[in-house]
Design an enzyme around this catalytic site. Structure first.
Site, PDB file in Angstrom:
ATOM      1  N   ASP A  55      -1.701 -10.911  59.146  1.00 44.88           N
ATOM      2  CA  ASP A  55      -2.066 -10.154  60.344  1.00 44.88           C
ATOM      3  C   ASP A  55      -0.742  -9.750  60.966  1.00 44.88           C
ATOM      4  O   ASP A  55      -0.004 -10.609  61.476  1.00 44.88           O
ATOM      5  CB  ASP A  55      -2.882 -11.049  61.303  1.00 44.88           C
ATOM      6  CG  ASP A  55      -3.285 -10.304  62.566  1.00 44.88           C
ATOM      7  OD1 ASP A  55      -2.609  -9.313  62.914  1.00 44.88           O
ATOM      8  OD2 ASP A  55      -4.261 -10.733  63.208  1.00 44.88           O
ATOM      9  N   ASN A  82       2.108   0.438  57.285  1.00 43.48           N
ATOM     10  CA  ASN A  82       0.899   1.272  57.356  1.00 43.48           C
ATOM     11  C   ASN A  82      -0.165   0.689  58.279  1.00 43.48           C
ATOM     12  O   ASN A  82      -0.903   1.429  58.920  1.00 43.48           O
ATOM     13  CB  ASN A  82       0.335   1.416  55.929  1.00 43.48           C
ATOM     14  CG  ASN A  82      -1.083   1.950  55.925  1.00 43.48           C
ATOM     15  OD1 ASN A  82      -1.332   3.121  56.167  1.00 43.48           O
ATOM     16  ND2 ASN A  82      -2.045   1.050  55.669  1.00 43.48           N
ATOM     17  N   SER A 133       3.300   6.831  61.154  1.00 41.81           N
ATOM     18  CA  SER A 133       3.096   7.140  62.569  1.00 41.81           C
ATOM     19  C   SER A 133       1.832   7.973  62.690  1.00 41.81           C
ATOM     20  O   SER A 133       0.819   7.699  62.024  1.00 41.81           O
ATOM     21  CB  SER A 133       4.339   7.867  63.094  1.00 41.81           C
ATOM     22  OG  SER A 133       4.172   8.259  64.420  1.00 41.81           O
ATOM     23  N   TYR A 147      -2.059   4.953  72.439  1.00 39.24           N
ATOM     24  CA  TYR A 147      -1.894   4.986  70.971  1.00 39.24           C
ATOM     25  C   TYR A 147      -0.645   5.810  70.649  1.00 39.24           C
ATOM     26  O   TYR A 147       0.208   5.381  69.866  1.00 39.24           O
ATOM     27  CB  TYR A 147      -3.147   5.592  70.317  1.00 39.24           C
ATOM     28  CG  TYR A 147      -2.999   5.852  68.839  1.00 39.24           C
ATOM     29  CD1 TYR A 147      -2.891   4.783  67.931  1.00 39.24           C
ATOM     30  CD2 TYR A 147      -2.963   7.150  68.331  1.00 39.24           C
ATOM     31  CE1 TYR A 147      -2.752   5.017  66.561  1.00 39.24           C
ATOM     32  CE2 TYR A 147      -2.834   7.388  66.972  1.00 39.24           C
ATOM     33  CZ  TYR A 147      -2.723   6.323  66.086  1.00 39.24           C
ATOM     34  OH  TYR A 147      -2.591   6.552  64.746  1.00 39.24           O
ATOM     35  N   LYS A 151       2.974   4.762  68.681  1.00 35.71           N
ATOM     36  CA  LYS A 151       3.547   5.457  67.515  1.00 35.71           C
ATOM     37  C   LYS A 151       4.887   6.113  67.881  1.00 35.71           C
ATOM     38  O   LYS A 151       5.806   6.172  67.070  1.00 35.71           O
ATOM     39  CB  LYS A 151       2.558   6.502  66.984  1.00 35.71           C
ATOM     40  CG  LYS A 151       1.277   5.899  66.396  1.00 35.71           C
ATOM     41  CD  LYS A 151       1.547   5.041  65.170  1.00 35.71           C
ATOM     42  CE  LYS A 151       0.265   4.690  64.424  1.00 35.71           C
ATOM     43  NZ  LYS A 151       0.512   3.879  63.219  1.00 35.71           N
ATOM     44  N   THR A 182     -10.335   8.424  56.405  1.00 34.50           N
ATOM     45  CA  THR A 182     -10.314   6.976  56.142  1.00 34.50           C
ATOM     46  C   THR A 182     -11.286   6.339  57.129  1.00 34.50           C
ATOM     47  O   THR A 182     -12.018   7.038  57.805  1.00 34.50           O
ATOM     48  CB  THR A 182      -8.895   6.419  56.402  1.00 34.50           C
ATOM     49  OG1 THR A 182      -8.618   6.603  57.806  1.00 34.50           O
ATOM     50  CG2 THR A 182      -7.833   7.141  55.595  1.00 34.50           C
TER      51      THR A 182
HETATM   52  N1  LIG Z   1      -6.755   8.299  59.440  1.00 35.05           N
HETATM   53  C1  LIG Z   1      -6.168   9.058  60.356  1.00 35.05           C
HETATM   54  O1  LIG Z   1      -6.720  10.070  60.805  1.00 35.05           O
HETATM   55  C2  LIG Z   1      -4.789   8.699  60.820  1.00 35.05           C
HETATM   56  C3  LIG Z   1      -4.059   9.694  61.507  1.00 35.05           C
HETATM   57  C4  LIG Z   1      -2.781   9.386  61.954  1.00 35.05           C
HETATM   58  C5  LIG Z   1      -2.231   8.163  61.680  1.00 35.05           C
HETATM   59  N2  LIG Z   1      -2.957   7.213  60.996  1.00 35.05           N
HETATM   60  C6  LIG Z   1      -2.321   5.916  60.738  1.00 35.05           C
HETATM   61  O2  LIG Z   1      -2.450   5.615  59.357  1.00 35.05           O
HETATM   62  C7  LIG Z   1      -2.392   4.188  59.183  1.00 35.05           C
HETATM   63  C8  LIG Z   1      -3.502   3.753  58.244  1.00 35.05           C
HETATM   64  O3  LIG Z   1      -4.753   3.967  58.879  1.00 35.05           O
HETATM   65  P1  LIG Z   1      -6.032   4.443  58.045  1.00 35.05           P
HETATM   66  O4  LIG Z   1      -6.240   5.852  58.372  1.00 35.05           O
HETATM   67  O5  LIG Z   1      -5.916   4.051  56.622  1.00 35.05           O
HETATM   68  O6  LIG Z   1      -7.161   3.616  58.816  1.00 35.05           O
HETATM   69  P2  LIG Z   1      -8.158   2.437  58.306  1.00 35.05           P
HETATM   70  O7  LIG Z   1      -8.964   2.944  57.175  1.00 35.05           O
HETATM   71  O8  LIG Z   1      -8.828   1.992  59.542  1.00 35.05           O
HETATM   72  O9  LIG Z   1      -7.173   1.315  57.758  1.00 35.05           O
HETATM   73  C9  LIG Z   1      -6.351   0.590  58.652  1.00 35.05           C
HETATM   74  C10 LIG Z   1      -5.689  -0.531  57.903  1.00 35.05           C
HETATM   75  O10 LIG Z   1      -4.851  -1.230  58.840  1.00 35.05           O
HETATM   76  C11 LIG Z   1      -5.172  -2.626  58.760  1.00 35.05           C
HETATM   77  N3  LIG Z   1      -4.914  -3.340  60.016  1.00 35.05           N
HETATM   78  C12 LIG Z   1      -5.318  -3.043  61.257  1.00 35.05           C
HETATM   79  N4  LIG Z   1      -4.863  -3.945  62.123  1.00 35.05           N
HETATM   80  C13 LIG Z   1      -4.154  -4.850  61.401  1.00 35.05           C
HETATM   81  C14 LIG Z   1      -3.425  -6.027  61.705  1.00 35.05           C
HETATM   82  N5  LIG Z   1      -3.310  -6.511  62.961  1.00 35.05           N
HETATM   83  N6  LIG Z   1      -2.803  -6.711  60.693  1.00 35.05           N
HETATM   84  C15 LIG Z   1      -2.898  -6.264  59.441  1.00 35.05           C
HETATM   85  N7  LIG Z   1      -3.588  -5.154  59.064  1.00 35.05           N
HETATM   86  C16 LIG Z   1      -4.199  -4.468  60.052  1.00 35.05           C
HETATM   87  C17 LIG Z   1      -6.644  -2.648  58.400  1.00 35.05           C
HETATM   88  O11 LIG Z   1      -6.965  -3.922  57.873  1.00 35.05           O
HETATM   89  P3  LIG Z   1      -8.383  -4.652  58.092  1.00 35.05           P
HETATM   90  O12 LIG Z   1      -9.225  -4.215  56.943  1.00 35.05           O
HETATM   91  O13 LIG Z   1      -8.025  -6.092  58.090  1.00 35.05           O
HETATM   92  O14 LIG Z   1      -8.932  -4.169  59.432  1.00 35.05           O
HETATM   93  C18 LIG Z   1      -6.687  -1.543  57.358  1.00 35.05           C
HETATM   94  O15 LIG Z   1      -6.221  -1.978  56.115  1.00 35.05           O
HETATM   95  C19 LIG Z   1      -2.483   3.578  60.594  1.00 35.05           C
HETATM   96  O16 LIG Z   1      -1.191   3.176  61.001  1.00 35.05           O
HETATM   97  C20 LIG Z   1      -2.970   4.748  61.452  1.00 35.05           C
HETATM   98  O17 LIG Z   1      -2.534   4.621  62.793  1.00 35.05           O
HETATM   99  C21 LIG Z   1      -4.221   7.478  60.553  1.00 35.05           C
END
Ligand SMILES: NC(=O)c1ccc[n+]([C@@H]2O[C@H](COP(=O)([O-])OP(=O)(O)OC[C@H]3O[C@@H](n4cnc5c(N)ncnc54)[C@H](OP(=O)(O)O)[C@@H]3O)[C@@H](O)[C@H]2O)c1
Length: 280
Positions: A55, A82, A133, A147, A151, A182
């Site tokens: 975590d 990530n 980010s 948020y 970032k 995602t």
């Molecule tokens: N998708 C978008 O539209 C978007 C846009 C801009 C930036 N991002 C960034 O992209 C990155 C990946 O997000 P995603 O889109 O893949 O979203 P996601 O599908 O919700 O995946 C998030 C991942 O982060 C993990 N996580 C969250 N809190 C955590 C913690 N305290 N310790 C360890 N792991 C943790 C989650 O693990 P669990 O399974 O344990 O919850 C999951 O593996 C993030 O940094 C997000 O801010 C995403």
């Protein structure tokens, strides 16, 4: 292009972008140490995949996990910070505990991991830190201020780090995705401030309502985003910042035009604060 096999450390590979990136790296023969909070990930078994429980918001867990990671793979080529999540609400609506909790993951998680791997990367005189980010850091919406702040903090640190590490052969890149399809906008990931204030209904409230409809509709494909990150890591001269997605590009261009407009329109006042001798 033939690329050397790399050792990756990627946080948050349980799903979403982290998982897509782990799969893409494994598919081309690289080794992945991936972290998940549960210590499990639904990925095909591979001798080149190691899953560790972490975590990232708990600083006490970082050192032992990284020791284990170093034992598994003494050389580290790419660290991808990530793991992260979104938090929506007007600045006044979001509570202090909600804000601190998110910073603990989105900023301090990455910060602690970076602090811990730096001695190893400096000793290697190689490595690439990739911090995930968001376009929100550059172009925040109403309702995404905290948020975006988490970032933007990551980005500020990354820029200085890039300058500090360049002479030591270690690279730093910031990736700014737009909407990726995602779990990010799902109830599982996206946090909404518990406290609502009616006056923000037309600003922050609109963003919250918009995000309640985007899950599964985002324009960005996480598998293509993962391929783009592989290309970033392969590049002989990777950029400090990489935008992902046409929505991110649109928002970034609007932001840059606004910034340039403000700078130009207010240039006289900006210059007016120098001592006369300094401007002469
Ligand atoms: N998708 C978008 O539209 C978007 C846009 C801009 C930036 N991002 C960034 O992209 C990155 C990946 O997000 P995603 O889109 O893949 O979203 P996601 O599908 O919700 O995946 C998030 C991942 O982060 C993990 N996580 C969250 N809190 C955590 C913690 N305290 N310790 C360890 N792991 C943790 C989650 O693990 P669990 O399974 O344990 O919850 C999951 O593996 C993030 O940094 C997000 O801010 C995403």
């Amino acid at each position: 292009m033939n690329t050397p096999a790399r050792n990756w450390l990627i946080t948050g590979i349980s799903r979403g972008l982290g998982r897509a990136l782990a799969e893409a790296a494994l598919a081309r023969g690289d080794t992945v140490i991936g972290t998940t909070r549960s210590g499990r990930a639904d990925l095909p078994d591979s001798q080149r995949l190691h899953i560790l429980a972490l975590d990232v918001s708990d600083p006490e867990q970082i050192r032992p996990v990284l020791r284990q990671a170093e034992w598994l793979c003494p050389r580290l080529d790419v660290l991808v910070n990530n793991a992260g999540y979104g938090l929506l609400g007007a600045v006044e609506e979001v509570s202090t505990p909600e804000t601190y909790e998110m910073f603990a993951t989105n900023f301090f998680g990455a910060y602690h991991l970076i602090q811990e791997v730096l001695p190893r990367l400096r000793a290697q005189r190689s490595g690439h830190i990739v911090n995930i980010s968001s376009i929100a850091a550059l172009a925040p919406l109403a309702g995404s201020g905290l948020y975006a702040a988490s970032k933007a903090a990551l980005e500020g640190m990354s820029e200085s780090l890039a300058a500090e590490l360049a002479p030591l052969g270690v690279r730093v890149s910031i990736v700014e995705p737009g909407g990726l399809r995602t779990g990010f906008a799902s109830a599982q990931s996206l946090h909404i401030a518990a406290h609502e204030i009616a006056d923000y209904d037309q600003s922050s409230g609109q963003t919250v309502r918009h995000f309640s409809t985007v899950d599964g509709q985002q324009p960005g494909d996480p598998e293509l985003a993962a391929q783009a990150i592989l290309e970033l890591v392969d590049a002989p001269q990777p950029p400090l910042r990489l935008l992902l997605g046409s929505d991110a590009l649109r928002r970034a261009r609007i932001k840059l035009a606004q910034l340039a407009g403000d700078i130009d329109r207010w240039e006289r006042l900006t210059r007016s604060t120098d001592y006369a001798a300094a401007t002469a």
